[in-house]
Design an enzyme around this catalytic site. Structure first.
Site, PDB file in Angstrom:
ATOM      1  CD1 TRP A  75      -3.142   0.902   0.608  1.00 37.51           C
ATOM      2  CD2 TRP A  75      -2.140   2.085   1.915  1.00 37.51           C
ATOM      3  NE1 TRP A  75      -3.862   1.801   0.942  1.00 37.51           N
ATOM      4  CE2 TRP A  75      -3.230   2.804   1.592  1.00 37.51           C
ATOM      5  CE3 TRP A  75      -1.072   2.847   3.015  1.00 37.51           C
ATOM      6  CZ2 TRP A  75      -3.619   4.124   2.209  1.00 37.51           C
ATOM      7  CZ3 TRP A  75      -1.681   4.326   3.323  1.00 37.51           C
ATOM      8  CH2 TRP A  75      -2.702   4.681   3.150  1.00 37.51           C
ATOM      9  N   GLY A 101       5.671  -0.930   7.157  1.00 40.42           N
ATOM     10  CA  GLY A 101       6.175   0.107   8.154  1.00 40.42           C
ATOM     11  C   GLY A 101       6.440   1.258   7.212  1.00 40.42           C
TER      12      GLY A 101
END
Ligand code: F6R
Length: 609
Positions: A75, A101
């Site tokens: 994403w 992350g």
């Protein structure tokens, strides 16, 4: 948000990785990739922009197999969605790495690495794989290289790493981003979320912040942040293949809307005795903590924030205790006046929302007091970081738009209101009366769900609309906010919610025949005032859709459609009126043909800031 799957086994793992990625699709992503490693072919990688299905097509075309591998759904945060930016990232055909992350010092690391390595993506992740590579070049083992590289990172990461020179090792590491290890027989797996591994194992180990794991087919060694070898407990997931399937429903969202009666029963299960709540179910030291509470500080994001807003009405009116609610991303960056002896209540479906976790840490640092998480995921970071936990037990929520998580949060929050309220305004009779209403919810919601086809027909009116207004008063105002959020996120119709009394202070200017106005109208002390607001809309040619308590006998008329809702006590009305609004959004989105379970640009669990 991004998803990680990895596996090391005696068999071909590519289909396990692919199935795992499909199970992580609900988190939201824009591209996907996979890498396998073997002593004969080294590292092989495939990546694709778009859905996991595209990756599957490539996999079938290319006869791509291997028994050690990693895979990822991305994403985009740094760099646009593209094949080049998709993970795994590879350095010198020697190391492949997947990452969840964000790395805050990636620019600085990139500047240091640019002479030595050729960059092929715009991602922050690529600096990690180059950092690992440079430590390998200096003679370190794969484990030592990942350990050293992780110490250079500022930010959050969950990593899966494989290397050409060690095809029988899978490396996993995490800090601030969840990662689990699935335990099989002669095989291990890694995943950012245990649901990805359910078809292959229900046994898993949760890695803690700073852990690094070296995994072979037969062995697992975990080193913690202090460099000590640790044994993390093996847990058994309660998820089953069925519980994370779509069953007979066209979309997860519809399934989850329909699951609300049973989810709410679960939220109540085992917590009530003799018509009163069992305080110990909030935690062994709950009573001691609750005795000191003078203020409730709620922190959450999105739909969970709306649950917090409703709880504020309840805390103040039912319990008689002061309550503040704030969006986590705001709370974490301002200088709030500290109210000591507060209970910091975080609300989160996933328990991994980065803003909520950071705001909790900030509230603790400032000295607000003890914390309680209202959460749906038992192993989540939020649960692990809180003094007390109140699980919502909604079961896995896969649709990006939160539905059953919200209504179960409300049921859990009402329980909290009642036990804290015992120290203030709540008597045994108030508590048992409200618990009686909560217990009626499964039956009441079954009735509300019978409106399904009526609401489906109503949705036709919204198909050509570009905007909508939602109105509510009192604790129904956040219900209106939640209705507006649902409509915009899955149907992409612009929707706003207002407390009905605010209408004439501005938004009334927007009202004409092209602006549908949806109102939630339970039978309470504000009904008279709400009716006045509805007249204000009608007088301006607005078209009203009113979800109204059937006992008020409000009739439909020109430009006002009334959808009667079963009469319920005011305490549970916000939960009851939420459900028809969920159905309305769902059916409008279905008419519009949007990707209901994975709306564009959104992710299920927002693990980055
Ligand atoms: C909307 C929605 C989001 C989440 C928000 C917080 O339907 O799902 O607004 O509510 O991202 O997520 P959690 O509850 O996991 O902290």
């Amino acid at each position: 948000m991004c998803g990680i799957v990895g596996a090391i086994a005696e068999r071909d793992v590519t289909h396990i990785l692919l199935e795992g990625l499909k199970r992580l699709e609900y988190r939201g992503y824009d591209s996907a990739g996979m890498a396998v490693v073997s002593s004969t072919s080294g590292i092989e990688r495939i990546r694709s922009l778009g859905k996991v299905k595209e990756l599957e097509n490539l996999l079938n075309d290319e006869n791509f197999t291997g028994s050690t591998g990693i895979a990822h759904t991305r994403w985009a945060t740094h760099g646009k969605p593209s094949e080049q930016n998709a993970h795994p990232h590879v350095c010198n055909e020697r190391v492949a790495l997947v990452h969840n992350g964000t790395i805050e010092n990636h620019e600085q690391l990139r500047a240091n690495q640019e002479n030595q390595f050729k960059f092929t993506s715009e991602t922050d992740t690529e600096v990690i794989v180059h950092q690992v590579c440079s430590y390998l070049d200096s003679g370190k083992s794969l484990f030592e290289a990942v350990l050293a590289a992780s110490k250079d990172l500022v930010g959050a990461y969950a990593l899966g790493v494989v290397s050409r020179d060690n095809p029988d090792i899978l490396l996993a590491a995490c800090y601030g981003s969840p990662l689990v290890i699935g335990v099989g027989v002669g095989e291990y797996f890694i995943a950012s979320d245990i649901s990805a591994l359910i078809p292959v194992t229900q046994q898993y180990i949760v890695l803690e912040d700073g852990d690094i794991a070296e995994i072979t087919r037969q062995s697992l060694q975990i080193i913690d942040k202090d460099g000590k070898t640790v044994d993390r407990p093996i847990k058994i997931s309660e998820l089953s293949v069925e519980s994370i399937g779509r069953g007979k429903y066209k979309h997860y969202m519809l399934k989850e809307i329909y699951e609300q009666p049973s989810s709410i029963s679960q939220t109540l299960e085992g917590r009530i005795h003799n018509n009163l709540l069992i305080e110990e179910t909030f935690g062994i030291n709950a009573a001691e903590i609750f005795d000191k509470v003078k203020n409730v500080q709620i922190i959450a994001c999105g739909t969970s924030y709306h649950a917090g807003l409703i709880a504020k009405y309840w805390f103040e009116s039912i319990a008689g205790i002061r309550c503040n609610v704030e969006v986590a991303s705001e709370f974490r960056y301002r200088d709030p006046v500290v109210i000591e002896d507060s209970l910091i209540v975080t609300i989160s479906q996933s328990g991994e929302t980065s803003d909520t976790i950071a705001a909790l840490n900030e509230a603790k640092r400032l000295g607000f007091g003890k914390s309680l998480a209202v959460c749906n995921v038992p192993e989540s970071s939020l649960v692990r970081n809180s003094d007390l936990v109140l699980m919502t037990r909604a079961g896995p929520e896969i649709g990006v738009a939160s539905t059953k998580a919200f209504t179960t949060q409300l049921v859990a929050l009402m329980q909290l209101v009642l036990v804290i309220g015992r120290r203030y305004k709540v008597t045994d009779s108030i508590e048992s009366e409200i618990l009686g209403h909560l217990k009626s919810l499964p039956r009441v919601l079954e009735e509300v769900l019978k409106l399904d086809s009526e609401i489906e027909a109503l949705a036709e009116d919204f198909n050509d609309k570009h905007h909508a207004l939602f109105l509510g008063r009192g604790s129904q105002y956040p219900v209106a906010m939640e209705g507006a959020l649902k409509l915009k996120e899955i149907s992409y119709i612009h929707a706003e919610a207002y407390p009905a009394g605010e209408l004439k202070h501005g938004p009334l200017a927007l009202v004409d025949e092209s602006m549908p106005v949806i109102a939630v109208a339970p039978n309470n002390e504000l009904m008279g005032k709400l009716k006045t607001n509805l007249h204000e809309v009608k007088a301006r040619g607005g078209v009203l859709y009113v979800f109204a308590d059937e006992s008020m006998l409000i009739e439909s008329e020109d430009n006002m459609k009334v959808i009667p809702i079963i009469a319920v006590h005011n305490s549970i009305a916000p939960i009851v009126y939420t459900v028809p609004l969920q159905l309305l959004s769902y059916y409008v989105a279905r008419l519009k043909g949007t990707d209901i379970d994975q709306p564009r640009n959104l992710a299920k669990s927002v693990t980055v800031e």
